[in-house]
Design a protein around this motif. Sequence first.
Motif, short mmCIF file in Angstrom:
data_model
loop_
_atom_site.label_atom_id
_atom_site.label_comp_id
_atom_site.label_asym_id
_atom_site.label_seq_id
_atom_site.Cartn_x
_atom_site.Cartn_y
_atom_site.Cartn_z
N ASN A 186 0.85 -1.19 0.00
CA ASN A 186 0.00 0.00 0.00
C ASN A 186 0.89 1.24 0.00
N LYS A 187 0.90 1.97 -1.13
CA LYS A 187 1.84 3.08 -1.26
C LYS A 187 1.59 4.17 -0.23
N GLU A 188 0.34 4.41 0.12
CA GLU A 188 0.04 5.46 1.09
C GLU A 188 0.62 5.13 2.46
N ASP A 320 -9.60 3.05 -5.61
CA ASP A 320 -8.81 4.23 -5.23
C ASP A 320 -7.46 3.86 -4.64
N LYS A 322 -3.77 2.94 -4.04
CA LYS A 322 -2.51 3.04 -4.79
C LYS A 322 -1.61 1.93 -4.29
N GLU A 399 5.24 -1.08 -12.41
CA GLU A 399 5.62 -1.74 -11.16
C GLU A 399 6.49 -2.97 -11.38
#
Lengths: 462, 297
Positions: A186-188, A320, A322, A399
């Motif tokens: 999870n990039k966030e 949504d 990322k 990625e």
Amino acid sequence: MFKKLSVVMLSSMLLFTLTACGSGNNGAANGTNASSTAAAGDPTAKPASVEKKVIKILHWKQENINKAIEEINKKFEEKYPEYKVEYTTTGPDDEYKQAQRARITAGDVDILADLSGMRLSPKEWTPGAKVPDWQQWIDSGLIADLSDQPFVKNYNANDISKAGTYNGKVYALPTGKVAMSGFFYNKEIFEQNGLAVPTTWTEFIKALDTIKSKNIIPIVVAGKDVWPLKLPVFGLQAKILGGGDQEKWIEGVWKGETKYNDKEAVEVLDKMKTLQDKYIIEGFMGIDYATAPSIFATGKAAMIADGTWDAPTIATANPDLKFGFFPIPATEDAAKNKSLVGKYDVTWYAAEKGPNKEGAIKWLEFFSEPENYSAYVQAAGFLPTQDNIQTNSEFIDKELSPYLTGGFELAYEILMINRDNVGEHLAAEGVHTEYLAPGGEFKTAKELADVQQKEWEAAAPK
Amino acid sequence: MYPFGKGISRFVPFLLLLIPLALYVMFYFGPSVMTVIYSFTNITNVPGNGMKFIGLDNYHDVFFSGNSGERVDSIIRTLYFMFIVTVVQNGVALLVAVIINQKLKGDYFFRSVFFLPVVLGVAVVALVWSMMFDPLSGPVNQLYNALFGYKDMFFGSFTHAFRYIIFVQIWMYMGYSMLIFLAGLQSVPKELYEAGYIDGTTKWQSFRHITFSLIAPSFTVNMLLSIIGAMSTFDIILATTDGRFNTRTMAYDVYKETFRGSLEMGLPSALSVVQFLIILVFVIVAVKQMRKREVEY
């Protein structure tokens, strides 16, 4: 009266079944003749319609891929109106295997798909190992030799030699590969905690500790289905066993030079045990494969161990989100950790003795045209085995591609040739870390490793 | 005497019976015999590979090959499963049947409710309980947590998964046993209770000496059905854990070796012969014991 009637009925039923069997055998025995004569001179056919030659394709059910192939079939029939494609799908796995065996031996198929390329072929150092189905078929001349077909050159030579070549001849087209030795992240969550993608084991553990200290679940794995637990292990095995050459290590196991309880093998189990003990979600042995992506997609977990094929599932679960993907940093050598481990997926064979070999070759040629092939790869979400193919997938292009330049290693389960009657701690070409505590009975990695070595030796041919 | 008349036509019933007999021999007895024969060969299900008699090699493999310890485990686990299921299922079923037989209001409703799982089928039952036993969001775990502050892994636990399967099996087939007991209970003549009442029996005495004795035939049937059923169960295991987490039984092993293992047919045949023999022994012993206590009135 009644008796006579029943006699007539019985005998007619018998006759019917006999003739049904008879004609079936006939068709199978000289399938080519039967269909071609029918096509050429069937007097009952309407004169206006041209008899079409049928190409029979056998595949398993997988919706996105099925749709893409039906699309290709439609275009194929438009371009070559003399052919009609009969595309049959069965349930996956066992049901498909049964259908495969039955149809290829009956000569009732022209093109058939196989999972995972041509793997697990016995070597001279594997006495008593089973000969896989595909090899039995090739050895008895049921599979067409594609070596001289020009369309084979469309594919990456390395992929063809790894997953389509047997005895120096090309028999199969591996249509795509999947990577499975890494984590979606999870990039966030990574950004909020100032974390970069870890490149070594120490960095990885540090990142996991940071995430854990923020009360976020570090990793989710669907342990109930057991096989998802093998995914990170494949990464560890490929980088650690045999000092990064697991094929050598596997050969050594057969020859008795390397062991399941030697230092490297224990290191693999130990690292996985560390993850299972501290960082994988509590109660992971009760989470099934269908549920796991939703836990990750809702942001409760920072990472999920899963194959790249599941990217669409995660994206659907939360559009949504990322997310990115990185290979498990198995060792302290960042350069070594940079490549992915995986396997080949759908692999096409053409039947040598099918009713319509020439049509099968034509279909494969059409399929291999870059334009059709790229449509297929995009739909399937595979890493392409043809060069210079646009996947139009941000996930694959952004990625995964950084990790694809350094080569692509096959997973342990594809390279391993198992012994007959090997015990459950090694069965199904895996090392089964689910047996480690707290879920299983083994307190330490070494205990499990010792049992594995014992089971391996017990299964040795006498 | 002969409904079909005299002379040649009295053989008509036998001729008619020949049809099911032929079907039975062809589709049941024949394959069973073939299984026994296969168990002594190295036959595979690759057409054209032929077969060779290899004596008792397959049986040797069942008990002395690399993973035979797991097969022995399966046999022990099967016996444990059979024992618990037979005792608990029939015990609960008898209790429920006796209560329902008291002519209480809505007995048909209760009958239907208890019989429902049998009708549902294994796949649905497995799905229902997989959801109930979901470790993350399942109601049972929330209940455990609220009551005892304890959480379980259910079908994902090496130590508990098999017990939960036993529970589901009993839950599923209890209604079936109950129905047979109910039929037995309703055949017990009322006069006997009345006579007992006049003689001043207690409730327990009349159950022990009248009911329990007279429903012996239903008991025999139920015991037999649950022994055979429990020993050949693999469907509920397949649907809940797929044999993982120490839940394999003999029948599951046979299924797995035959349909998901290699192409060999010899070893699975030997396994199923072993399974058959074990079931046979238990059935013979059980029937002998049960027959002893059946009484005529």
